[in-house]
Design an enzyme around this catalytic site. Structure first.
Site, short mmCIF file in Angstrom:
data_model
loop_
_atom_site.label_atom_id
_atom_site.label_comp_id
_atom_site.label_asym_id
_atom_site.label_seq_id
_atom_site.Cartn_x
_atom_site.Cartn_y
_atom_site.Cartn_z
CG ASN A 136 56.54 31.13 75.50
OD1 ASN A 136 56.27 30.25 74.94
ND2 ASN A 136 55.32 32.03 76.08
CE1 TYR A 168 55.75 48.05 62.78
CE2 TYR A 168 57.95 48.34 63.13
CZ TYR A 168 56.88 48.41 63.61
OH TYR A 168 56.88 48.90 64.87
N GLY A 176 59.98 24.87 68.81
CA GLY A 176 58.44 24.15 68.17
C GLY A 176 58.85 23.29 67.15
CE1 TYR A 227 48.09 30.03 64.32
CE2 TYR A 227 46.42 29.14 62.64
CZ TYR A 227 47.89 29.34 63.17
OH TYR A 227 48.81 28.90 62.56
P1 NAD Z 1 54.53 24.73 67.67
O1 NAD Z 1 53.56 24.79 68.61
O2 NAD Z 1 55.19 23.36 67.73
O3 NAD Z 1 55.63 25.75 67.56
C1 NAD Z 1 55.37 27.04 68.14
C2 NAD Z 1 56.35 27.53 68.97
O4 NAD Z 1 56.03 28.77 69.71
C3 NAD Z 1 56.60 26.37 70.17
O5 NAD Z 1 57.60 26.13 70.61
C4 NAD Z 1 56.13 27.78 71.48
O6 NAD Z 1 56.53 27.21 72.60
C5 NAD Z 1 56.60 29.07 70.93
N1 NAD Z 1 55.60 30.00 71.35
C6 NAD Z 1 54.27 30.41 71.13
N2 NAD Z 1 53.91 31.56 71.83
C7 NAD Z 1 55.35 32.07 72.25
C8 NAD Z 1 55.67 33.23 72.65
N3 NAD Z 1 54.74 34.15 73.16
N4 NAD Z 1 56.91 33.44 72.97
C9 NAD Z 1 57.91 32.54 72.51
N5 NAD Z 1 57.67 31.44 72.30
C10 NAD Z 1 56.28 31.16 71.78
O7 NAD Z 1 53.88 24.95 66.32
P2 NAD Z 1 54.37 25.00 64.66
O8 NAD Z 1 53.60 23.72 63.91
O9 NAD Z 1 55.88 24.47 64.75
O10 NAD Z 1 54.15 26.26 63.96
C11 NAD Z 1 55.17 27.18 64.06
C12 NAD Z 1 54.40 28.43 63.05
O11 NAD Z 1 54.01 27.93 61.99
C13 NAD Z 1 53.36 29.17 63.95
O12 NAD Z 1 53.59 30.49 63.93
C14 NAD Z 1 52.18 28.63 63.13
O13 NAD Z 1 51.16 29.51 63.19
C15 NAD Z 1 52.71 28.38 61.96
N6 NAD Z 1 52.11 27.58 61.00
C16 NAD Z 1 52.41 26.14 61.05
C17 NAD Z 1 51.71 25.57 60.26
C18 NAD Z 1 51.74 23.73 60.38
O14 NAD Z 1 51.01 22.87 59.54
N7 NAD Z 1 52.64 23.25 61.28
C19 NAD Z 1 50.52 25.71 59.31
C20 NAD Z 1 50.40 27.12 59.19
C21 NAD Z 1 51.09 28.01 60.12
#
Ligand code: NAD
Ligand code: UDP
Length: 321
Positions: free
Chosen positions: A34, A161, A12, A147
């Site tokens: 995935n 944990y 991601g 979410y």
């Molecule tokens: P993103 O959607 O680009 O990345 C998420 C990744 O997780 C994707 O590659 C997706 O394919 C993978 N994924 C999702 N469900 C899955 C599963 N069941 N099994 C395997 N892979 C799976 O989003 P991001 O912005 O990179 O966010 C990454 C993390 O950071 C997330 O947990 C998000 O909640 C957290 N987050 C991001 C932000 C932000 O501003 N970008 C803010 C708060 C929290």
């Protein structure tokens, strides 16, 4: 012997930067994803390294990895409001079952576990700016609840944990982060505004645009996360959680109204676009700004990249891609 880190959601936006930074730091990296919202393109350059390995897998299903793992960074989850509204049940599952599986693996491997949590645990906050000890204001049955509650559960099981199984855990509450590699159609404000500005389409500002957010450039965020991952808590009273096991906000406190963000992006991209107001999504938080005093004090971390500098780099990347 190199240590190994497992990054769930490593294909991601944020996960791919983390994989990169961990490899640069001399670790072996296993990226598990995935591709529900991520892409092969984000990690294509990492296959050059012999220390990088990819596993296509849904972390909400049992995870079986034979080799020794020293760090697990659980980043898998749809993250933009559009994505998690499209995938409500996978979002709930990855926050609950996916976190449970990742913690189980951390326990088995005696690995340090870091959870990517979010400012969304504060919901539509009644306390401003948000400090880690604020419990939040979340509508658990609203559309964003899938979410917010998944992440709140993820934090709860991570602390359990830590307390019960003594897993060495960390929780980072990430505030809105942006930068190159965001998907143009992921629905978040910055990629929407930039792709609209570059095609001279109207910028879709929801509501009157008076709601606020505080935007952090990705390089800053990743630095803070690595500091937290490597942090050690000092001596502490028996029975008390160390500071590094309780959640830490990481983000940029530079708060702004969305309407001002839209105008800044129009100016920086020299666009002819205008602003088009659209209805405000249900439960859209009215204000958001991290209190980062904990990160400053314990991690000696604070963001360095100003909004215009970060936006210019992001606009440039969107232009080229
Ligand atoms: P993103 O959607 O680009 O990345 C998420 C990744 O997780 C994707 O590659 C997706 O394919 C993978 N994924 C999702 N469900 C899955 C599963 N069941 N099994 C395997 N892979 C799976 O989003 P991001 O912005 O990179 O966010 C990454 C993390 O950071 C997330 O947990 C998000 O909640 C957290 N987050 C991001 C932000 C932000 O501003 N970008 C803010 C708060 C929290
Ligand atoms: N937003 C907007 N226009 C868009 C996309 C988002 O005005 O095209 C607003 C959205 O309503 C919210 C803010 O921008 O108030 C930030 O939204 P984003 O999806 O980036 O992240 P959130 O902080 O809501 O998770």
């Amino acid at each position: 012997m190199k240590k190994t880190a497992l990054v769930t959601g490593g294909a991601g936006f944020l996960g791919s930067y983390l994989c990169e930074r961990l490899l640069e730091g001399g670790l072996k990296v296993i990226c598990l994803d995935n591709f529900i919202t991520g892409s092969q393109r984000n990690i294509a350059q990492l296959f050059k390294s012999r220390d990088f390995r990819f596993i296509k897998h849904d972390v909400s299903k049992y995870v079986d990895i034979k080799e020794k793992i020293h760090f697990i960074l659980h980043f898998a989850s749809p993250a933009s409001p559009v994505d998690y509204l499209n995938y409500p049940i996978p979002t709930l599952k990855v926050g609950s079952l996916g976190t449970h599986n990742s913690l189980g693996l951390a326990k088995e491997k005696k690995a340090v576990f870091l959870l990517a949590s979010t400012s969304e645990v504060y919901g539509d906050p009644l306390v401003h700016p948000q400090k880690e000890d604020y419990w939040g204001n979340v509508n658990c049955i609203g559309p964003r609840g899938v979410y917010d509650e998944a992440k709140r559960f993820a934090e709860a099981i991570t602390m359990a944990y830590h307390r019960v199984h003594k897993v060495d855990t960390r929780i980072v509450r990430i505030f809105n982060t942006y930068g190159p590699r965001m998907r143009k159609n992921d629905g978040r404000a910055i990629p929407n505004f930039i792709s609209q500005a570059l095609t001279n389409e109207p910028l879709t500002v929801y509501g009157r645009g008076l709601q606020t957010r505080s935007f952090c450039y990705v390089d800053d965020l990743i630095g803070g996360i690595i500091n937290l991952l490597m942090a050690k808590d000092g001596p502490r009273p028996k029975g008390k959680n160390g500071w590094c096991h309780c959640p830490v906000n990481i983000g940029n406190p530079n708060e702004m109204r969305l309407i001002d963000l839209a105008k800044t992006i129009i100016r920086l991209s020299e666009s002819k676009s205008r602003v088009l107001h659209k209805p405000l999504p249900v439960d859209d938080p009215k204000q958001r700004r991290p209190d980062i005093s904990k990160a400053k004090r314990y991690l000696k971390w604070q963001p360095n990249v100003g909004l215009e500098t970060g936006l210019r780099k992001t606009i440039e990347w969107f232009r080229e891609n």
